[in-house]
Design an enzyme around this catalytic site. Structure first.
Site, PDB file in Angstrom:
ATOM      1  N   LYS A 175      33.592  29.944  33.000  1.00 53.40           N
ATOM      2  CA  LYS A 175      33.809  30.804  31.806  1.00 53.40           C
ATOM      3  C   LYS A 175      34.575  32.130  32.470  1.00 53.40           C
ATOM      4  O   LYS A 175      34.408  32.347  33.447  1.00 53.40           O
ATOM      5  CB  LYS A 175      32.385  31.162  31.080  1.00 53.40           C
ATOM      6  CG  LYS A 175      31.476  31.870  31.922  1.00 53.40           C
ATOM      7  CD  LYS A 175      30.193  31.963  31.395  1.00 53.40           C
ATOM      8  CE  LYS A 175      29.245  32.826  32.170  1.00 53.40           C
ATOM      9  NZ  LYS A 175      27.882  32.689  31.805  1.00 53.40           N
ATOM     10  N   ARG A 186      18.962  35.088  23.092  1.00 53.67           N
ATOM     11  CA  ARG A 186      20.211  35.646  23.155  1.00 53.67           C
ATOM     12  C   ARG A 186      20.641  34.404  22.229  1.00 53.67           C
ATOM     13  O   ARG A 186      19.967  34.249  20.839  1.00 53.67           O
ATOM     14  CB  ARG A 186      20.811  35.637  24.327  1.00 53.67           C
ATOM     15  CG  ARG A 186      21.851  36.631  24.359  1.00 53.67           C
ATOM     16  CD  ARG A 186      22.051  36.786  25.967  1.00 53.67           C
ATOM     17  NE  ARG A 186      22.880  35.359  26.460  1.00 53.67           N
ATOM     18  CZ  ARG A 186      23.256  35.288  27.832  1.00 53.67           C
ATOM     19  NH1 ARG A 186      23.316  36.226  28.445  1.00 53.67           N
ATOM     20  NH2 ARG A 186      23.723  33.937  28.078  1.00 53.67           N
ATOM     21  N   HIS A 208      18.453  28.548  28.894  1.00 55.59           N
ATOM     22  CA  HIS A 208      18.980  29.590  30.027  1.00 55.59           C
ATOM     23  C   HIS A 208      18.006  30.808  30.409  1.00 55.59           C
ATOM     24  O   HIS A 208      17.187  30.897  29.526  1.00 55.59           O
ATOM     25  CB  HIS A 208      20.194  30.181  29.539  1.00 55.59           C
ATOM     26  CG  HIS A 208      21.030  30.783  30.494  1.00 55.59           C
ATOM     27  ND1 HIS A 208      21.278  30.355  31.785  1.00 55.59           N
ATOM     28  CD2 HIS A 208      21.819  32.273  30.338  1.00 55.59           C
ATOM     29  CE1 HIS A 208      22.079  31.371  32.370  1.00 55.59           C
ATOM     30  NE2 HIS A 208      22.451  32.370  31.635  1.00 55.59           N
ATOM     31  N   ARG A 226      23.646  24.111  36.489  1.00 51.25           N
ATOM     32  CA  ARG A 226      24.779  24.972  35.849  1.00 51.25           C
ATOM     33  C   ARG A 226      25.031  26.449  36.696  1.00 51.25           C
ATOM     34  O   ARG A 226      24.770  27.416  36.392  1.00 51.25           O
ATOM     35  CB  ARG A 226      24.564  25.349  34.499  1.00 51.25           C
ATOM     36  CG  ARG A 226      24.119  24.355  33.588  1.00 51.25           C
ATOM     37  CD  ARG A 226      24.310  24.883  32.144  1.00 51.25           C
ATOM     38  NE  ARG A 226      23.630  26.155  31.746  1.00 51.25           N
ATOM     39  CZ  ARG A 226      22.139  26.367  31.583  1.00 51.25           C
ATOM     40  NH1 ARG A 226      21.422  25.043  31.253  1.00 51.25           N
ATOM     41  NH2 ARG A 226      21.756  27.368  31.530  1.00 51.25           N
ATOM     42  N   TYR A 253      44.384  64.289  42.442  1.00 52.68           N
ATOM     43  CA  TYR A 253      43.729  65.141  41.493  1.00 52.68           C
ATOM     44  C   TYR A 253      42.577  66.116  41.593  1.00 52.68           C
ATOM     45  O   TYR A 253      41.635  65.518  41.924  1.00 52.68           O
ATOM     46  CB  TYR A 253      43.902  64.352  40.066  1.00 52.68           C
ATOM     47  CG  TYR A 253      45.184  63.759  39.578  1.00 52.68           C
ATOM     48  CD1 TYR A 253      46.172  64.423  39.297  1.00 52.68           C
ATOM     49  CD2 TYR A 253      45.173  62.300  39.273  1.00 52.68           C
ATOM     50  CE1 TYR A 253      47.286  63.849  38.878  1.00 52.68           C
ATOM     51  CE2 TYR A 253      46.220  61.828  38.930  1.00 52.68           C
ATOM     52  CZ  TYR A 253      47.606  62.519  38.735  1.00 52.68           C
ATOM     53  OH  TYR A 253      48.612  62.065  38.092  1.00 52.68           O
ATOM     54  N   CYS A 273      43.418  57.411  41.566  1.00 52.96           N
ATOM     55  CA  CYS A 273      44.253  57.563  40.486  1.00 52.96           C
ATOM     56  C   CYS A 273      44.530  56.201  39.778  1.00 52.96           C
ATOM     57  O   CYS A 273      44.129  55.223  40.170  1.00 52.96           O
ATOM     58  CB  CYS A 273      45.481  58.120  40.828  1.00 52.96           C
ATOM     59  SG  CYS A 273      45.290  59.691  41.928  1.00 52.96           S
ATOM     60  N   MET A 274      45.447  56.349  38.775  1.00 52.85           N
ATOM     61  CA  MET A 274      45.605  55.088  37.981  1.00 52.85           C
ATOM     62  C   MET A 274      46.385  54.024  38.664  1.00 52.85           C
ATOM     63  O   MET A 274      46.103  52.899  38.664  1.00 52.85           O
ATOM     64  CB  MET A 274      46.534  55.548  36.644  1.00 52.85           C
ATOM     65  CG  MET A 274      46.579  54.324  35.926  1.00 52.85           C
ATOM     66  SD  MET A 274      47.918  54.748  34.400  1.00 52.85           S
ATOM     67  CE  MET A 274      46.879  55.841  33.539  1.00 52.85           C
ATOM     68  N   ASP A 275      47.404  54.561  39.432  1.00 54.53           N
ATOM     69  CA  ASP A 275      48.212  53.358  40.455  1.00 54.53           C
ATOM     70  C   ASP A 275      48.104  53.754  41.759  1.00 54.53           C
ATOM     71  O   ASP A 275      48.771  52.957  42.478  1.00 54.53           O
ATOM     72  CB  ASP A 275      49.685  53.949  40.054  1.00 54.53           C
ATOM     73  CG  ASP A 275      49.816  54.046  38.612  1.00 54.53           C
ATOM     74  OD1 ASP A 275      49.725  53.234  38.034  1.00 54.53           O
ATOM     75  OD2 ASP A 275      50.658  55.219  38.082  1.00 54.53           O
TER      76      ASP A 275
HETATM   77  C1  PLP Z   1      26.855  32.098  32.888  1.00 53.65           C
HETATM   78  C2  PLP Z   1      26.081  31.013  32.798  1.00 53.65           C
HETATM   79  C3  PLP Z   1      25.388  30.355  33.798  1.00 53.65           C
HETATM   80  C4  PLP Z   1      25.840  30.491  35.012  1.00 53.65           C
HETATM   81  O1  PLP Z   1      24.955  31.727  35.429  1.00 53.65           O
HETATM   82  P1  PLP Z   1      25.007  32.255  37.193  1.00 53.65           P
HETATM   83  O2  PLP Z   1      24.097  33.311  37.284  1.00 53.65           O
HETATM   84  O3  PLP Z   1      26.507  32.889  37.204  1.00 53.65           O
HETATM   85  O4  PLP Z   1      24.781  31.106  37.985  1.00 53.65           O
HETATM   86  C5  PLP Z   1      24.823  29.174  33.522  1.00 53.65           C
HETATM   87  N1  PLP Z   1      24.389  29.078  31.988  1.00 53.65           N
HETATM   88  C6  PLP Z   1      24.844  29.669  31.079  1.00 53.65           C
HETATM   89  C7  PLP Z   1      24.614  29.247  29.639  1.00 53.65           C
HETATM   90  C8  PLP Z   1      25.804  30.781  31.236  1.00 53.65           C
HETATM   91  O5  PLP Z   1      26.129  31.376  30.200  1.00 53.65           O
END
Ligand code: PLP
Length: 372
Positions: free
Chosen positions: A38, A136, A165, A220, A261, A308-310
């Site tokens: 992602k 969430r 999660h 995951r 600056y 700075c910015m750049d």
């Molecule tokens: C981002 C995410 C992960 C990965 O999590 P990490 O801490 O980067 O390993 C796994 N499952 C879901 C639903 C996530 O949003």
């Protein structure tokens, strides 16, 4: 150094990435690996990362939005894809057509996926997400039986998985991990009792590394794929991203003169300054002014005055680097060189945010270790 002179560059080491995916696969207790890509692969570039992760053994890729998953399909990725967070206005039909597995967190979302499957003329593959305590997305336990019943009765949908999660897996002893595992198990039992035979997935990177009992059928990992370690104990992960630039100009500065600056830094003695053409527009946080070092000429050197910015200015003392010399802002090392983690600690954030925010129009991305 002329032609290859990087003004601002993130170098993405796909050898390191493949090493990390291989390590995670070995640690996954036989579960399949979904590399989470992602947010443009945490700022590393979704397509090259997806290809390398698959080469190293990931059989699934995870994205936040359906759009991110479709971009991977359109880029030629044939691995299983799962997306998990879209607006109620999203049209899931292109996802069904492109064989993207979709997430339902509510009966309403399931109905929209089923309706899209009807239009696509194809069953949708759905992962039912239970909220086990992160609060969430995911379905609250009170609404779970209703979601499961609706899914079991819906011919336009094939239920592939039950998933959730974790909130605190990066603190392995946190009691919420076991509490979430227990709710996860209850949700799975309800799905089984409704006649479903889903796979299960729960573990993010931290749980891959610390909780083999929670690996189930699929894990995951995200951050660990990029070589950043979310758990307190050392792991053989290799950071994938190096942020670098080069010296654009050097000059001698007499004692008593000030730099940048606000004149927040004044030379105590004659010194040599190196100008580096990166700034906060390129991802160097201005709030690191006065408290950051770069790696230049084989050692750490402090940044003098404000970012700075750049541009920023490095104090090199009596050593004079050459124009074009490499300047590493953060990366995998050598030992002692600044890291994304060091920036995160100083800024009061996590290294996830540092690397993910490196996707910037002025910062060139270059890949090392791409296979043809
Ligand atoms: C981002 C995410 C992960 C990965 O999590 P990490 O801490 O980067 O390993 C796994 N499952 C879901 C639903 C996530 O949003």
């Amino acid at each position: 150094m002329t032609a290859g002179f990087p003004r601002a560059e993130v170098l993405i080491d796909l050898h390191a990435l493949r090493h990390n995916v291989t390590l995670l696969a070995e640690r996954a207790s036989g579960a399949e690996v979904m590399a989470v890509v992602k947010a443009d692969a945490y700022g590393h570039g979704a397509l090259p990362v997806a290809r390398a992760a698959v080469e190293a053994g990931a059989t699934w890729l995870g994205t936040c939005s359906l759009r991110e998953a479709l971009d991977l399909r359109e880029g030629g990725i044939t691995a299983r894809l799962l997306s998990w967070l879209d607006l109620p206005t999203a049209d899931f039909a292109p996802g069904v057509e492109a064989d993207v597995d979709l997430t339902a967190s509510s009966a309403g979302e399931l109905a929209r996926i089923a309706e899209a499957a009807g239009r696509a003329g194809k069953r949708a593959r759905v992962h039912l997400k239970i909220d086990t305590g992160l609060s969430r997305n995911g379905c609250p336990p009170a609404e779970w039986p209703e979601l499961v019943e609706a899914a079991a009765a819906e011919p336009r949908v094939e239920v592939v998985a039950v998933w959730s999660h974790l909130a605190c897996a990066d603190e392995p002893d946190h009691p919420s991990v076991d509490a979430q595992a227990k709710r996860f198990s209850e949700a799975y039992d309800i799905a089984r009792a409704a006649g479903l035979e889903p796979i299960r997935h729960l573990a993010n990177s931290a749980a891959v590394l610390t909780r083999p009992d929670l690996h189930f059928d699929l894990v995951r990992p995200g951050i660990a794929v990029y070589g950043l370690n979310p758990v307190p104990r050392p792991e053989d992960l290799r950071p994938v991203m190096t942020f670098r630039s080069a010296v654009a100009l050097t000059k001698r500065l007499p004692a008593g003169e000030s730099v940048s600056y606000g004149h927040t830094w004044t030379a105590e003695r004659d010194t040599t300054l190196a100008l580096v053409p990166v700034g906060y527009a390129d991802g160097v946080p201005r709030s690191l002014s006065g408290r950051m070092d770069v790696w230049l000429g084989g050692r750490r050197r402090p940044v003098a005055g404000r970012v700075c910015m750049d541009q920023l200015v490095v104090d090199c003392g009596d050593e004079a680097p050459a124009v074009g010399d490499e300047v590493v802002l953060f990366g995998p090392g050598p030992a002692g060189a600044p890291t994304a983690r060091e920036w995160a600690d100083k800024l009061g954030t996590i290294d996830y945010e540092i690397v993910t925010s490196m996707y910037r129009p002025r910062v060139r991305r270059r890949y090392r270790g791409e296979t043809a």
